[in-house]
Design a protein around this motif. Structure first.
Motif, PDB file in Angstrom:
ATOM      1  N   MET A 171     -78.819  91.982  18.672  1.00 29.28           N
ATOM      2  CA  MET A 171     -77.441  92.468  18.569  1.00 29.28           C
ATOM      3  C   MET A 171     -77.005  92.475  17.104  1.00 29.28           C
ATOM      4  N   ARG A 172     -76.332  93.537  16.702  1.00 33.64           N
ATOM      5  CA  ARG A 172     -75.777  93.620  15.353  1.00 33.64           C
ATOM      6  C   ARG A 172     -74.287  93.302  15.408  1.00 33.64           C
ATOM      7  N   VAL A 173     -73.822  92.532  14.425  1.00 33.08           N
ATOM      8  CA  VAL A 173     -72.402  92.161  14.376  1.00 33.08           C
ATOM      9  C   VAL A 173     -71.745  92.880  13.196  1.00 33.08           C
ATOM     10  N   LEU A 174     -70.708  93.667  13.500  1.00 32.11           N
ATOM     11  CA  LEU A 174     -69.950  94.371  12.472  1.00 32.11           C
ATOM     12  C   LEU A 174     -68.662  93.613  12.197  1.00 32.11           C
ATOM     13  N   GLY A 175     -68.384  93.341  10.927  1.00 32.39           N
ATOM     14  CA  GLY A 175     -67.100  92.757  10.551  1.00 32.39           C
ATOM     15  C   GLY A 175     -66.134  93.896  10.257  1.00 32.39           C
ATOM     16  N   LEU A 176     -65.030  93.933  10.976  1.00 36.61           N
ATOM     17  CA  LEU A 176     -64.029  94.995  10.796  1.00 36.61           C
ATOM     18  C   LEU A 176     -62.848  94.419  10.024  1.00 36.61           C
ATOM     19  N   THR A 177     -62.507  95.055   8.905  1.00 32.49           N
ATOM     20  CA  THR A 177     -61.404  94.546   8.099  1.00 32.49           C
ATOM     21  C   THR A 177     -60.674  95.696   7.426  1.00 32.49           C
ATOM     22  N   GLY A 178     -59.613  95.369   6.736  1.00 29.84           N
ATOM     23  CA  GLY A 178     -58.792  96.374   6.068  1.00 29.84           C
ATOM     24  C   GLY A 178     -57.431  95.769   5.796  1.00 29.84           C
ATOM     25  N   SER A 179     -56.794  96.215   4.746  1.00 29.86           N
ATOM     26  CA  SER A 179     -55.489  95.669   4.395  1.00 29.86           C
ATOM     27  C   SER A 179     -54.445  96.061   5.434  1.00 29.86           C
ATOM     28  N   ILE A 180     -53.307  95.397   5.370  1.00 32.40           N
ATOM     29  CA  ILE A 180     -52.207  95.654   6.302  1.00 32.40           C
ATOM     30  C   ILE A 180     -51.811  97.139   6.266  1.00 32.40           C
ATOM     31  N   GLY A 181     -51.549  97.706   7.444  1.00 29.34           N
ATOM     32  CA  GLY A 181     -51.060  99.080   7.519  1.00 29.34           C
ATOM     33  C   GLY A 181     -52.123 100.154   7.382  1.00 29.34           C
ATOM     34  N   MET A 182     -53.406  99.774   7.369  1.00 25.55           N
ATOM     35  CA  MET A 182     -54.474 100.757   7.174  1.00 25.55           C
ATOM     36  C   MET A 182     -54.923 101.423   8.482  1.00 25.55           C
ATOM     37  N   GLY A 183     -54.574 100.804   9.627  1.00 24.87           N
ATOM     38  CA  GLY A 183     -55.003 101.361  10.914  1.00 24.87           C
ATOM     39  C   GLY A 183     -56.133 100.587  11.552  1.00 24.87           C
ATOM     40  N   LYS A 184     -56.280  99.316  11.147  1.00 27.66           N
ATOM     41  CA  LYS A 184     -57.385  98.488  11.646  1.00 27.66           C
ATOM     42  C   LYS A 184     -57.271  98.214  13.142  1.00 27.66           C
ATOM     43  N   SER A 185     -56.057  97.927  13.607  1.00 28.90           N
ATOM     44  CA  SER A 185     -55.884  97.622  15.040  1.00 28.90           C
ATOM     45  C   SER A 185     -56.255  98.826  15.905  1.00 28.90           C
TER      46      SER A 185
END
Length: 199
Positions: free
Chosen positions: A1-15
């Protein structure tokens, strides 16, 4: 299994991007949702002991806690020392479950991934971005958000350009949801072939 870390500053559309990964059938760990959970559970008495007056009815009052730590680096470090080990345990349990289910890829959605050294615990990093104008518009549309609050939040986050330069994959949310869905398909196809990096 590969694990991707999802990130981004506030308001970028991460959610939204996290939700679209989930819609694509990928298990997603939500660090913010886990913080909410522990603030209503095991973290509350420990936080109350460290920061008296920041809980109400046995649950952490996020506004009171934020007011106590947001301008105090030492207090923020103390809070992180309480919260991060609990979050780590939840994240590990999530990854163990995803592996048992036979997932090819799992996503851990962590807003402060780089800031907390979390990139060392994933196989690849996905950074979500948009234009500064769209970011600002999205953030200031939120309840209880002010220019001052925004400045303080952004000061705690690595600049977007630096995050993008350290990313394995970038998702630009400026062009709408269909564009993001297409990008997610590309990322999943590539991620499945990547070598495992995490220890």
């Amino acid at each position: 299994m590969r694990v991707l870390g999802l990130t981004g500053s506030i308001g970028m559309g991460k959610s939204t991007t996290a939700r679209l990964f989930s819609e694509a059938g990928v298990p997603v760990y939500d660090a913010d949702a886990t913080v909410h959970k522990i603030y209503e559970g095991e973290a509350a008495p420990v936080i109350e002991a460290a920061f008296p007056g920041t809980t109400v009815d046995g649950k952490v009052d996020r506004e009171k806690l934020s007011a106590r730590v947001v301008h105090d680096a030492a207090a923020m470090t103390r809070l992180e020392q309480i919260v991060h080990p609990m979050l780590h345990a939840y994240r590990q349990a999530f990854l163990d479950r995803a592996e048992r289910w036979g997932a090819d890829v799992a996503v851990v959605d962590v807003p402060l991934l780089f800031e907390t050294g979390g990139e060392k615990h994933v196989d690849a990093v996905v950074v979500v971005t948009t234009t500064p104008a769209i970011q600002r518009e999205r953030i200031l549309a939120r309840d209880n958000m002010t220019d001052d609050k925004l400045t303080t939040i952004l000061a705690r986050q690595l600049p977007d350009a630096e995050k993008r330069s350290r990313a394995d994959f970038v998702v630009d949310t400026s062009h709408g949801i269909d564009h993001v869905r297409g990008r997610i398909r590309e990322i999943l196809a590539e991620a499945a072939k990547m070598p495992r990096r995490r220890p």
